[in-house]
Design a protein around this motif. Structure first.
Motif, short mmCIF file in Angstrom:
data_model
loop_
_atom_site.label_atom_id
_atom_site.label_comp_id
_atom_site.label_asym_id
_atom_site.label_seq_id
_atom_site.Cartn_x
_atom_site.Cartn_y
_atom_site.Cartn_z
N LEU B 253 -18.87 29.63 -33.91
CA LEU B 253 -17.74 29.25 -33.06
C LEU B 253 -16.80 28.33 -33.82
CD1 LEU B 253 -16.27 29.01 -30.29
CD2 LEU B 253 -17.75 27.05 -29.83
N TRP B 254 -15.52 28.66 -33.75
CA TRP B 254 -14.50 27.81 -34.37
C TRP B 254 -13.89 26.90 -33.32
CZ3 TRP B 254 -13.71 27.75 -39.57
CH2 TRP B 254 -14.24 28.82 -40.30
N GLU B 255 -13.73 25.65 -33.68
CA GLU B 255 -13.14 24.69 -32.76
C GLU B 255 -12.09 23.85 -33.48
OE1 GLU B 255 -16.78 23.52 -29.83
OE2 GLU B 255 -16.91 22.86 -31.90
N SER B 256 -11.18 23.33 -32.69
CA SER B 256 -10.16 22.44 -33.23
C SER B 256 -10.18 21.13 -32.45
CB SER B 256 -8.77 23.10 -33.11
OG SER B 256 -7.77 22.12 -33.06
N SER B 257 -9.98 20.05 -33.15
CA SER B 257 -9.96 18.76 -32.47
C SER B 257 -8.76 18.65 -31.53
CB SER B 257 -9.90 17.63 -33.51
OG SER B 257 -8.77 17.81 -34.35
N GLY B 260 -9.33 22.57 -29.03
CA GLY B 260 -10.63 22.92 -28.47
C GLY B 260 -11.17 24.20 -29.07
N LYS B 261 -11.86 24.97 -28.24
CA LYS B 261 -12.48 26.20 -28.73
C LYS B 261 -11.41 27.19 -29.16
CE LYS B 261 -16.65 25.74 -25.96
NZ LYS B 261 -17.48 26.28 -24.86
N LEU B 262 -11.63 27.80 -30.32
CA LEU B 262 -10.64 28.73 -30.85
C LEU B 262 -11.15 30.16 -30.77
CD1 LEU B 262 -9.52 26.69 -34.00
CD2 LEU B 262 -8.29 26.93 -31.85
N HIS B 277 -5.57 18.67 -37.62
CA HIS B 277 -6.70 19.28 -36.93
C HIS B 277 -7.98 19.01 -37.71
CE1 HIS B 277 -4.45 22.17 -34.22
NE2 HIS B 277 -3.50 21.72 -35.02
N SER B 280 -13.70 22.83 -36.93
CA SER B 280 -15.15 22.82 -37.01
C SER B 280 -15.70 24.22 -36.85
CB SER B 280 -15.74 21.92 -35.91
OG SER B 280 -15.28 20.60 -36.08
N ARG B 282 -19.16 25.88 -35.74
CA ARG B 282 -20.39 25.48 -35.05
C ARG B 282 -21.29 26.70 -34.89
NH1 ARG B 282 -21.18 21.03 -32.08
NH2 ARG B 282 -18.95 20.56 -32.13
N SER B 293 -17.15 20.76 -40.79
CA SER B 293 -15.74 20.58 -40.45
C SER B 293 -14.89 20.39 -41.70
CB SER B 293 -15.56 19.34 -39.56
OG SER B 293 -16.32 19.47 -38.39
#
Lengths: 960, 299
Positions: B253-257, B260-262, B277, B280, B282, B293
């Motif tokens: 899972l890709w996320e951005s600060s 959020g979830k991408l 950004h 991350s 995960r 990250s």
């Protein structure tokens, strides 16, 4: 309800006839009673209690009618005022003035749609007072009105399927047909509110039919939801003696209104009851205001819990009322009406000269000027002039230089002019308030036209006409235009018309580069049409032509700018799709885009524009070049989805389009370059490009072309990564990120999808160190094994260790073992990279392995190719190939490999990222598998910038 | 033909004579280690090579002639000095001598003593391996008193598969960082020694080792990258399971600060808003929160 348009013309005629009659009656009435001008209100004054009791309203209805018995309904006072204003405005404004026409439209609409209701409402008090005539008239009006429902002012037909977007946008504020909104489907809105909304719409529309239709849909909805006529009709048809029981207790309700206002005492309540039927204004018990309130005053506050003031009545739609209240208030309180005439000319019988210069005296003769000037003056047109003397029969003035040309002279009464301005000022305020209120109420744009002020001017009666000052140039054009744009080679035709001149002269400003046609006419003709000759320019240039007209008062000039242009057509020469290198030749398109395209790989589409200019015309960008051409690209992916791209990369969205012969593929600025997102690039994609000059669909400025290409998958690349710490030479190991970056820059030269590779991690050997070790092997002796990368054997030994490690990990034979070694700042290493030749024998050497210095993407790809059994390409002769500046002598040359790239290469990633390194690799640049370093556009680059040939691209693809 | 199950891996280099006085050609090779392999020996023997290993018994009778692979480093095929030599030489207990012939001429001979060295690992491991560092020691007894090179291996599959630990070493000890080792219920170390040809191998007792978390790698974008707002940005990453030695391409899972979830997956394309950004990657469906990250800036 049905629409009935059959006798709309007759009704219109009747309306106009009635207007004239009413106007005449009003004038007669005013003369007889000498009634002073009453501030006009377009909002009808309706008794307050009736306002409270409007249940429902119907669609707007038209018609001014006569009762069936021929008896004219006594027009309500307010309607007469409305008609007066309309007539006054029609007379006082220029009928061609758009703003005036809009204003007329509003007033006519007000008359047409409000009259029946107003007549009904005015009858209701008489009905309450027991007037059988009023009841009869009421029913007749209802009958007639009902038959005419459906007519729309000005023939505007509101269709059921009108766009209700505006209404939807107001759903939270206005009730909708489905009962949406704050008030539900049943509510009552004061008809004057709806009427005002309707007025505003006409005003705001300003002749915009679609705007008018959309907006009228809202009004239509309001009328439908209120259904006032139906309700009134029901009431009117009840049995005699039971007429309007709902209204019988109206005085109680009026009293309640007072009570709600807070200060109502019993005495006042009784006084009001005693004055039953007296609907005229009275002093408010609260002091200072009038009751019933005049239009524009705030409505009475609602009853308990925000409900109606009168029990049993539907809810007054508070949001709408709040929303639109300003519409009622603003215009109704401030509108003043007709502006008086302030300038006269009928007293003048002669003037001393019909043509003078500014500063000269003019004698005005006539009678009835009066012996005293008073607060009067003389105007030339609208400009006041200095008066030297004034008597009853002769006035001497000085002609002003501020006026030129022919004007008429008049006498201005400044007092009247001031009154005129004052009325205009209040009218203007009314307009602004109406506009301000209409904006938020109807979600309309806030920018509203202003009511213009037109200064009064004298009527021309012949004897008061005078020509003043310098000549007037009425017309001066070339090819019928003030500033024409003319095709090169075309003839120029000059046209002019001058007044009050004694001599005429034409000229043009010679240009240093070219001479404009200047076959000017001789003589001093005040008007004419004359050919100047043909334009011979081949440049985008502007020629200025001047006319000078002289008389004794001075010289007048006018200029025409002639812009020379050339017509052309745009074409698309071709659409190239490239990932690293591509075949493309517009002279031999059969093999265009034939180089293998890899799925999900960074891809650039180059659209080559061409124009048909061949005569060397220069728009300022060189001969035959067109500027400001734009492009769009449509990509239909294999799954049927379509994406559009309008922003090509540098050179932005504009480009120079040259002729085919001028186009150079090695210049990225000569094509529109679109970089496609990689995720959907798989299978066959259809590309359609268009180029254009704005306006996009302008004649000859648009071209489109299509092609299709197929992207195919290649095998996944598997890389086992070992980071090498060079302890022998004290150089730290690169990092994982170093590898990511190096491979990111190199993989564009490898036919794999951008993410179609996997990194394996040898758990206990993510990082190894170079070492030296000595083995003593029985009978063989001492073997000194060192990994000093300054020596060739050191590279070989380290590469062998990679194999040893791979063997211990049982590495599969499709994994390439990559040892990333440091990159020294000074070139102390023997090699940039080293690899084995894959399965040369095909039966043992099963661990593909390579070493490559960090930050050498070209080397990394070069070594990867070796692990896939690809050998070196032969060196090239740098003395005969300008695209290379130095070459080494590689071992293991495969002479079947090409040494220079066969067509134009593009480093799409570097181009996308706008790095300083070369983006285009011209045809002839050394192949990646040589030891040669390229020269690109005269600049020498390291062999890291050598490029993948089509031959190498195909070998890599086949050997995966 | 006899079926062999153990083969020596020969890693060497064929050197040309450095001087006129030196032997014409040399084969230098690393001490060979024996490994169980499934190899079609017939296929190897059917090959032709300029370099062959000839296995003789104590009576100097030829047991086998094994062609060896000669390949070149890319640095040189004809003009340079060295060539890479690889070969699988089957273990035959009767082998007493190996002759290496290059173009029919013996360039190296290896005489094999008839005795086998003995190897002992004194270490005794607890049931659970908890310490971060292990000092593994071994002792070699050889009547021939040869010098030996050792390799250390580790298995987390009860000896079914092995991975190397560290480098070849001339010493009889190795300090091992157990944090890098895969985990499993039945683990052990093994030491294998070679004096060039003769091998001995000993395994330790079994123990359990804690499983190690997967490694997550963000391949793209690179840390510190400056990206453009509104552009589709390539995200590419993966995991690697130390315990199974397999890459992980799913449940990522890709996320951005900031956003959020991408997206899910090893690779994805996203549009990022302006700002700094923290991207991350995960790994889902694990007991522990495994995340890696990079920071990028979108302008």
């Amino acid at each position: 309800m049905t629409n009935d348009f059959d006798d709309s013309r007759n009704r219109k005629n009747r309306l106009l006839k009635l207007l004239e009659e009413r106007k005449a009656a009003q004038e007669k009435k005013e003369k007889a009673k000498k009634i002073p001008t009453i501030p006009f209100s377009p909002i009808i004054i309706i008794p307050q209690f009736i306002k409270q009791e409007y249940k429902i309203l119907k669609e707007p209805i038209d018609s001014v009618r006569l009762l069936p018995n021929g008896k004219k309904l006594p027009p309500p006072f307010e309607i007469i005022e409305l008609e007066n204003l309309l007539g006054a405005i029609k007379n006082s404004f220029d009928s061609k003035n758009k703003k005036t026409r809009v204003y007329e439209t509003i007033l006519e609409s007000a008359l047409a749609t409000t009259r029946p209701l107003l007549e009904l409402y005015n009858l209701i008090p008489q009905i309450w007072n027991g007037s059988s005539t009023a009841i009869s008239d009421f029913k007749k009006i209802l009958d007639q009105s009902s038959r005419h429902v459906g007519f729309r002012p000005h023939g505007l037909k509101i269709k059921k399927d009108l766009n209700f977007q505006k209404l939807k946008s107001m759903a939270d504020r206005l009730p909708g047909s489905g009962g949406l909104g704050p008030c539900g489907p049943i509510f009552f809105i004061k008809p004057d509110v709806i009427h005002s909304i309707q007025e505003s719409i006409y005003f705001m529309a300003g002749g915009n039919a679609s705007f008018l239709q959309n907006s009228m849909a809202i009004v239509s909805q309001l009328w439908k939801n209120t259904q006032v006529l139906d309700t009134l009709n029901v009431l009117a048809n009840r049995p005699k003696g039971d007429v309007f029981p709902e209204l019988s207790g109206y005085m109680d309700r009026v009293a309640e209104t007072y009570r709600l206002e807070g200060n109502l005492g019993k005495i006042e309540e009784q006084r009001i009851k005693a004055n039953r039927g007296n609907l005229g204004p009275m002093q408010s018990p609260m002091g200072g205001t009038w009751f019933p309130p005049e239009p524009g005053f705030p409505f009475p506050p609602p009853g308990p819990n925000g409900g109606p003031s009168f029990p049993g009545f539907p809810i007054d739609c508070q949001p709408i009322r709040d929303y639109c209240q300003d519409i009622l208030i603003g215009p109704s309180r401030t509108y003043r009406g007709e502006m008086p005439t302030s300038v006269s000319s009928t007293e003048i019988t002669r003037i001393s000269s019909t043509s003078v210069c500014g500063g000269y005296d003019v004698i005005i003769e006539g009678q009835g000027f009066g012996n005293v000037q008073g607060n009067r003056g003389i105007v030339f047109g609208t400009i006041e002039v200095r008066i030297k003397s004034w008597s009853d029969r002769k006035i001497v003035v000085t002609a002003t230089s501020h006026v030129q040309g022919t004007v008429c002279i008049g006498i201005i009464d400044r007092d009247k002019e001031n009154r005129r301005k004052e009325i205009h000022r209040t009218n203007q305020i009314a307009f602004r308030e109406l506009a301000t209120a209409a904006g938020p109420c109807l979600s309309m744009p806030g920018r509203i036209i202003d009511l213009p002020y037109k200064q009064d001017s004298p009527v021309c009666i012949g004897v008061n006409q005078i020509t003043i000052g310098k000549p007037t140039i009425r017309h001066f054009t070339i090819n019928n235009a003030k500033n024409p744009v003319v095709e090169s080679g075309s003839d120029l035709i000059m046209k002019w018309e001058v007044e009050n001149a004694t001599s005429i002269r034409f000229s043009t400003v010679p240009n240093p580069r070219t001479s404009p046609p200047r076959n000017f006419p001789s003589g001093n003709s005040l008007f004419g049409i004359h050919p100047l000759g043909a334009l011979t320019d081949r440049n985008y240039i502007v020629h200025t032509y001047t006319i000078e007209a002289k008389n004794s008062c001075g010289t007048s000039t006018a200029k025409v700018d002639v812009t020379v242009t050339a017509s052309y057509k745009l074409n698309i020469l071709g659409i190239e799709v490239t990932q690293a290198i591509q075949k493309f030749n517009w002279n031999d398109p059969a093999e265009n885009n034939s180089v293998f395209l890899v799925s999900n790989k960074l891809t650039m589409v180059r659209v080559y524009p061409e124009n048909t200019l061949t005569n060397g015309f220069d728009f300022g960008n060189g001969p035959n070049r067109i500027r400001d051409v734009e492009a769009r690209l449509e990509v239909k992916y294999s799954d049927g989805q379509i994406s559009y791209f309008s922003n090509s990369y540098d050179p932005s969205s504009t480009i120079l389009a040259g002729a085919e012969s001028d186009l150079n593929r090695e210049d990225l600025s000569q094509s529109f370059n679109f970089i496609l997102p990689t995720q959907k690039l798989d299978g066959t994609c259809e590309l359609t490009a268009e180029i254009f000059k704005n306006p996009r669909l302008g004649l000859g400025n648009f071209a489109s072309s299509s092609t299709s290409v197929t992207f195919k998958k290649t095998k996944r690349l598997k890389l086992a990564l070992i980071l090498v710490n060079d302890t022998i030479n004290s150089l730290s190991a690169p990092t994982q990120q170093d590898f990511n970056n190096t491979f990111r820059l190199g993989k564009g030269r490898v036919p794999i999808g951008d993410t179609n590779f996997t990194i394996y991690i040898p758990t206990n050997h993510r990082e190894i160190s170079t070492m030296s070790i000595t083995y003593l092997i029985p009978n063989v002796g001492m073997i000194s094994y060192h990994e000093d990368l300054k020596t060739e054997s050191g590279w070989e030994n380290l590469l062998d260790r990679l194999d040893d490690i791979a063997d211990d990990y049982d590495g599969s034979d499709d994994v390439i073992w990559v040892g990333l070694v440091p990159s020294p700042t000074t070139n102390i290493y023997s090699w940039g990279g080293l690899a084995n030749y894959g399965k040369v024998k095909g039966w043992f050497d099963n661990h593909k392995r390579l070493l490559s210095q960090n930050n050498r993407p070209g080397t990394l790809v070069h070594e990867i190719a070796h692990t896939l059994t690809i050998k070196h390409a032969a060196s090239i002769n740098t003395t005969t190939n300008a695209n290379a500046h130095s070459c080494g002598s590689p071992a293991g040359v495969d002479n079947s490999m090409v040494s220079t790239i066969e067509d134009v290469g593009v480093d799409v990633l570097r181009y996308k990222n706008k790095t300083n390194s070369p983006h285009v690799l011209p045809k002839g640049v050394p192949s990646l598998m040589t030891y040669c370093s390229p020269t690109i556009n005269g600049k020498n680059w390291s062999n890291e910038y050598s490029w993948v040939s089509i031959d190498l691209w195909n070998r890599l693809k086949n050997n995966f | 033909m006899r079926k062999y199950t153990s083969f020596y891996t020969l890693i060497g280099q064929l050197k040309k004579a450095e001087t006129r006085q030196a032997p014409a050609d040399q084969l230098q090779f690393l001490p060979m280690f024996l490994k169980n392999r499934t190899i079609d020996l017939g296929k190897i023997i059917s090959q032709k090579s300029d370099l062959n290993a000839l296995l003789f018994d104590k009576n100097r009778d030829l047991i086998l002639k094994i062609p060896l692979g000669i390949s070149s480093y890319c640095s040189g095929e004809s003009s340079l000095e060295s060539k890479s030599v690889r070969g699988y030489i089957p273990y035959d207990e009767k082998t007493a001598k190996i002759s290496f012939e290059f173009n029919g001429r013996v360039i190296q001979e290896l005489t094999i003593p008839p005795v086998i060295p003995s190897l002992i690992i004194p270490n005794r491991f607890e049931k659970e391996l908890n310490q971060e560092k292990v000092e593994l020691k071994w002792s070699i007894t050889d009547s021939q008193k040869m010098s030996f090179v050792s390799k250390v291996f580790f298995s987390n599959t009860d000896g079914k598969s092995w991975i190397p630990v560290g480098n070849r070493t001339n010493t009889n000890a190795m300090e091992i960082d157990t944090r890098n080792l895969p985990g499993g219920k039945s683990c052990c170390f093994a030491v294998q020694i070679s004096d060039g040809y003769r091998n001995a191998r000993v395994e330790t007792n079994r123990f359990s080792a804690p499983e190690k978390p997967p490694i997550l790698m963000i391949i793209e974008p690179i840390a510190g990258a400056v990206l453009k707002e509104g552009e589709l940005i390539q995200l590419h990453g993966q995991g690697f399971d130390i315990n199974s030695q397999e890459p992980i391409l799913d449940n990522l899972l890709w996320e951005s600060s900031i956003q959020g979830k991408l997206e899910m997956g090893s690779s994805a394309h996203v549009k990022l808003r302006k700002g700094k950004h923290k991207l991350s990657l995960r790994l889902l469906e694990t007991n522990k929160d495994i995340v890696n990250s990079v920071e990028v800036e979108v302008v």
